[in-house]
Design a protein around this motif. Structure first.
Motif, short mmCIF file in Angstrom:
data_model
loop_
_atom_site.label_atom_id
_atom_site.label_comp_id
_atom_site.label_asym_id
_atom_site.label_seq_id
_atom_site.Cartn_x
_atom_site.Cartn_y
_atom_site.Cartn_z
N ASP A 1 1.00 -1.24 0.30
CA ASP A 1 0.47 -0.15 -0.18
C ASP A 1 0.75 0.80 -0.25
O ASP A 1 0.49 2.57 -0.51
N ALA A 2 2.22 1.13 0.43
CA ALA A 2 2.64 2.07 0.21
C ALA A 2 3.36 2.37 -0.80
O ALA A 2 3.76 3.96 -1.14
N ALA A 3 3.93 1.64 -1.41
CA ALA A 3 4.07 1.70 -2.92
C ALA A 3 3.43 2.33 -3.14
O ALA A 3 3.74 2.60 -4.38
N LEU A 4 1.92 1.81 -3.60
CA LEU A 4 0.97 2.12 -4.88
C LEU A 4 0.41 3.67 -3.79
O LEU A 4 0.31 5.02 -5.38
N ALA A 5 0.77 4.10 -2.81
CA ALA A 5 0.68 5.43 -2.75
C ALA A 5 2.38 6.12 -3.04
O ALA A 5 1.97 7.28 -3.37
N MET A 6 3.43 5.85 -3.29
CA MET A 6 4.21 6.64 -3.98
C MET A 6 4.59 6.61 -5.31
O MET A 6 4.28 7.47 -5.81
N VAL A 7 3.78 5.64 -5.95
CA VAL A 7 3.92 5.75 -7.48
C VAL A 7 2.58 6.57 -7.30
O VAL A 7 2.91 6.95 -8.55
N ALA A 8 1.75 5.59 -7.27
CA ALA A 8 0.46 6.75 -7.35
C ALA A 8 0.60 8.83 -7.75
O ALA A 8 0.36 9.74 -8.81
N SER A 9 1.60 8.57 -6.65
CA SER A 9 1.26 10.11 -6.60
C SER A 9 2.49 10.38 -7.41
O SER A 9 2.94 12.15 -7.88
N THR A 10 3.33 9.88 -7.54
CA THR A 10 4.68 10.17 -9.31
C THR A 10 4.12 10.32 -10.21
O THR A 10 4.02 10.79 -10.71
N LEU A 11 2.95 9.54 -10.64
CA LEU A 11 2.42 8.97 -12.01
C LEU A 11 1.62 10.26 -11.97
O LEU A 11 1.47 10.70 -12.47
N LEU A 12 0.73 11.12 -10.50
CA LEU A 12 -0.30 12.31 -11.01
C LEU A 12 0.27 13.62 -10.69
O LEU A 12 -0.02 14.71 -11.59
N THR A 13 1.99 13.57 -10.32
CA THR A 13 2.22 14.87 -10.45
C THR A 13 3.13 14.89 -11.77
O THR A 13 3.32 15.76 -12.51
N THR A 14 3.73 14.01 -12.69
CA THR A 14 4.53 14.11 -14.49
C THR A 14 3.18 14.20 -15.19
O THR A 14 3.11 14.32 -16.10
N ALA A 15 1.74 13.51 -14.81
CA ALA A 15 0.78 13.34 -15.19
C ALA A 15 -0.04 14.94 -15.48
O ALA A 15 -0.42 15.42 -16.50
N LEU A 16 -0.02 15.49 -14.73
CA LEU A 16 -0.58 17.09 -13.99
C LEU A 16 1.35 17.77 -14.65
O LEU A 16 0.72 18.61 -15.89
N GLN A 17 2.31 17.93 -15.30
CA GLN A 17 3.24 18.42 -15.89
C GLN A 17 2.81 18.60 -16.92
O GLN A 17 3.45 19.44 -17.87
N ARG A 18 2.86 17.55 -17.35
CA ARG A 18 2.89 16.97 -19.04
C ARG A 18 1.62 17.45 -19.73
O ARG A 18 0.66 17.29 -20.21
N THR A 19 1.89 18.66 -19.99
CA THR A 19 0.46 19.65 -20.63
C THR A 19 0.42 19.28 -22.46
O THR A 19 0.13 20.43 -23.34
N GLU A 20 0.67 17.83 -22.54
CA GLU A 20 0.15 17.80 -24.16
C GLU A 20 -0.94 16.47 -23.69
O GLU A 20 -0.55 15.77 -22.90
N SER A 21 -1.39 15.21 -24.98
CA SER A 21 -1.89 14.58 -25.31
C SER A 21 -0.14 13.85 -26.20
O SER A 21 0.17 13.69 -26.45
N ARG A 22 -0.15 12.92 -25.41
CA ARG A 22 1.31 11.92 -26.05
C ARG A 22 0.77 10.12 -26.08
O ARG A 22 0.85 9.79 -24.60
N GLY A 23 0.87 8.98 -26.87
CA GLY A 23 1.25 8.15 -26.59
C GLY A 23 -0.40 7.32 -25.68
O GLY A 23 -1.84 7.92 -25.76
N CYS A 24 0.25 7.00 -25.05
CA CYS A 24 -0.57 6.04 -23.87
C CYS A 24 -1.10 7.79 -22.48
O CYS A 24 -1.79 6.93 -22.05
N HIS A 25 -0.64 8.85 -22.54
CA HIS A 25 -1.24 9.71 -21.83
C HIS A 25 -2.18 10.89 -22.58
O HIS A 25 -1.80 11.47 -23.73
#
Length: 537
Positions: free
Chosen positions: A475-499
């Motif tokens: 559960d700690a791993a899921l929380a850390m990875v989710a936070s990482t994904l959300l942070t980078t997804a918010l910063q990448r202000t475009e659509s590319r591939g599966c983002h």
């Protein structure tokens, strides 16, 4: 709680999928003392669930006109500009040799009537170059062969033990692992090299093709050890997962892309083709294109799934070619011979991970990674179908050879210098709440407000806990990875591939780059300049 026991090895491999077992077998051949650690049993993990096959251009056993260069071109096209061309060239060129070695270890692939290997085609491929086993049970056959080879060697395997934390020297080199057994008792394995082969992150979402083991443990461990992650925002959703009801969650049966490779087509509930006029390859377009098209059609029609029509094959032919899919359909009362298969996208594969070379080296001395947990640069923004098993075979072996070379050159730390380790404490989020937030706001189609809302859920539901059980570590791993994904997804202000950002629907060439991240001294996620390339070290 002090560790109850200690052990030693030259190399600790964490994970028993294709990359981990290939690495363990190669390292053993090179004379290294190897210990494999797995939180489940030997042979469990993502690999046995892989249906489609291995994408490879074999000498004298390929479609006329097909080449490794064409395979590379298809991979680069699917990766939407974020593949590392050197990594693509190295991994695909070494694919034939890796497959041949696997066959020598006992793997049996399907053959055509002329005795040559049978080949199929999947989304994004310009040729029939995907070899398969058991019709649609390729991963199970690959795993069977590797597990038997490990048992025959024999290589010691520590089952039902989860890797919690890397042991580190005063200068930050990795020199072993802290693990917990099934009851939470800690143990220490001292080793100059640790290879992470822990698979993906599918359990971030309510619906996934991944087993319950796919909780991102390796990514979290690597971050806490000082490694850099990249491309975490690119999560591939498989377009066609068997839909068995709106409230069914957890691992869902995959309907392999090879079904479409054999001529099946996607239709909506009125019978209209989903992929008509969407892409030149139609139903065999890259996965991100198909998954997004299905999602748009579901929104437009108000339906929670679409249909995959494979009735042209007939019952006997479908059952022989796709026995696993046929059995899954039967379990939910669907007969593919006479009715279309209900399907919907589900979380499938993480294109990013620990930033490594194709030799598995991370930026932390003594820490290596291979397989889905690693970001070699092969996949970029979207994985080409059936490149994952190939990557595991090639990079698993290369990582083992890198460990042997680094040991021989005296580049790795003395495990005796490792500082004492105890189970750390980390933020933990209720798994159901996390999965609901990620599925709603960070799946196919994201926007800034939704990503911020998901971050708020993580913040408000987060509790700091000691990682003294398997569940707490996951559960700690899921929380850390989710936070990482959300942070980078918010910063990448475009659509590319599966983002796919619905508030930024176009591809922006200013984002023609990865977003590497690491933890700072206070444990906060920070962006860094790329320090390791995906190519050859």
């Amino acid at each position: 709680m002090a560790p109850a026991w200690e052990a030693g090895a030259d190399l600790v491999v964490v994970g028993t999928g294709v990359a981990g077992l290939t690495a363990a077998l190669t390292a053993r051949e090179l004379g290294l003392r190897v210990l494999v650690v797995t939180k489940a049993g030997l042979g469990e993990g993502n690999t046995p669930w892989a249906q489609g096959g291995v994408a490879v251009v074999l000498p004298e056993e390929h479609e006329p006109g097909d080449t490794v260069a064409r395979h590379a071109a298809d991979t680069l096209a699917a990766g939407a500009g974020l593949c590392d061309e050197r990594a693509v060239a190295v991994i695909l060129a070494q694919g034939p040799g890796a497959v041949q070695r696997l066959r020598e270890q006992g793997a049996r692939f399907d053959t055509a009537r002329d005795g040559a290997l049978a080949r199929t085609r999947e989304g994004g491929h310009s040729a029939f170059r995907v070899i398969h086993a058991g019709g649609d049970a390729t991963g199970a056959e690959v795993e069977r062969a590797l597990v038997n080879a490990v048992r025959d060697d024999p290589i010691p395997v520590l089952e039902q033990h989860i890797a919690v934390e890397a042991l580190r020297t005063p200068v930050g080199d990795v020199a072993g692992l802290l693990v917990l057994d099934a009851e939470g008792a800690p143990g220490v394995v001292r080793a100059p090299a640790v290879l992470l082969a822990t698979g993906g992150i599918g359990q971030l979402y309510q619906a996934t093709t991944n087993p319950e083991l796919a909780t991102g443990d390796g990514l979290a461990l690597a971050l806490r050890a000082g490694a850099v992650l990249a491309d975490v925002e690119f999560v591939q959703f498989h377009p066609t997962v068997l839909f068995s009801g709106p409230h069914v969650t957890g691992r869902r049966p995959l309907v392999t892309e090879a079904v479409r490779g054999e001529g099946a087509v996607l239709v909506d509930h009125s019978g209209a083709r989903v992929m008509a006029d969407v892409h030149p390859l139609a139903d065999l377009a890259p996965r991100d294109v198909v998954a997004a098209a299905i999602t748009r059609r579901m929104v437009a029609t108000g339906q929670d799934h679409v249909l995959l029509d494979a009735t042209h094959m007939g019952g006997d032919a479908f059952r022989r070619r796709f026995p696993t899919v046929h059995a899954a359909c039967q379990d939910v009362g669907v007969d593919p011979a006479h009715e279309p298969i209900p399907v919907a996208p589900a979380a499938h594969f993480s294109c990013g991970g620990v930033m490594t070379t194709v030799d598995g080296r991370s930026g932390v001395t003594g820490l290596y990674a291979a397989g889905e947990v690693a970001r070699t640069g092969l996949h970029g923004a979207n994985r080409l179908a059936s490149n994952s098993l190939l990557e595991g075979l090639v990079t698993g072996a290369r990582a083992a050879r890198a460990v042997a070379a680094d040991l021989a050159a005296g580049l790795l730390a003395d495990p005796k210098l490792a500082e004492p380790a105890r189970p750390p404490a980390a933020p933990v989020v209720d798994r159901d709440a996390l999965q609901r937030a990620m599925s709603r706001y960070a799946a196919i189609g994201r926007d800034a407000s939704g990503l911020i809302e998901a971050m708020s859920v993580l913040d408000t539901r987060s509790v700091h806990r000691p990682l003294e059980t398997h569940r707490a570590v996951e559960d700690a791993a899921l929380a850390m990875v989710a936070s990482t994904l959300l942070t980078t997804a918010l910063q990448r202000t475009e659509s590319r591939g599966c983002h796919v950002r619905t508030d930024h629907p176009n591809t922006d060439e200013s984002w023609h780059r990865s977003l590497p991240v690491r933890l700072d001294a206070a444990g906060r996620l920070v962006h860094v300049e790329p320090v390791i390339l995906g190519g050859v070290a």
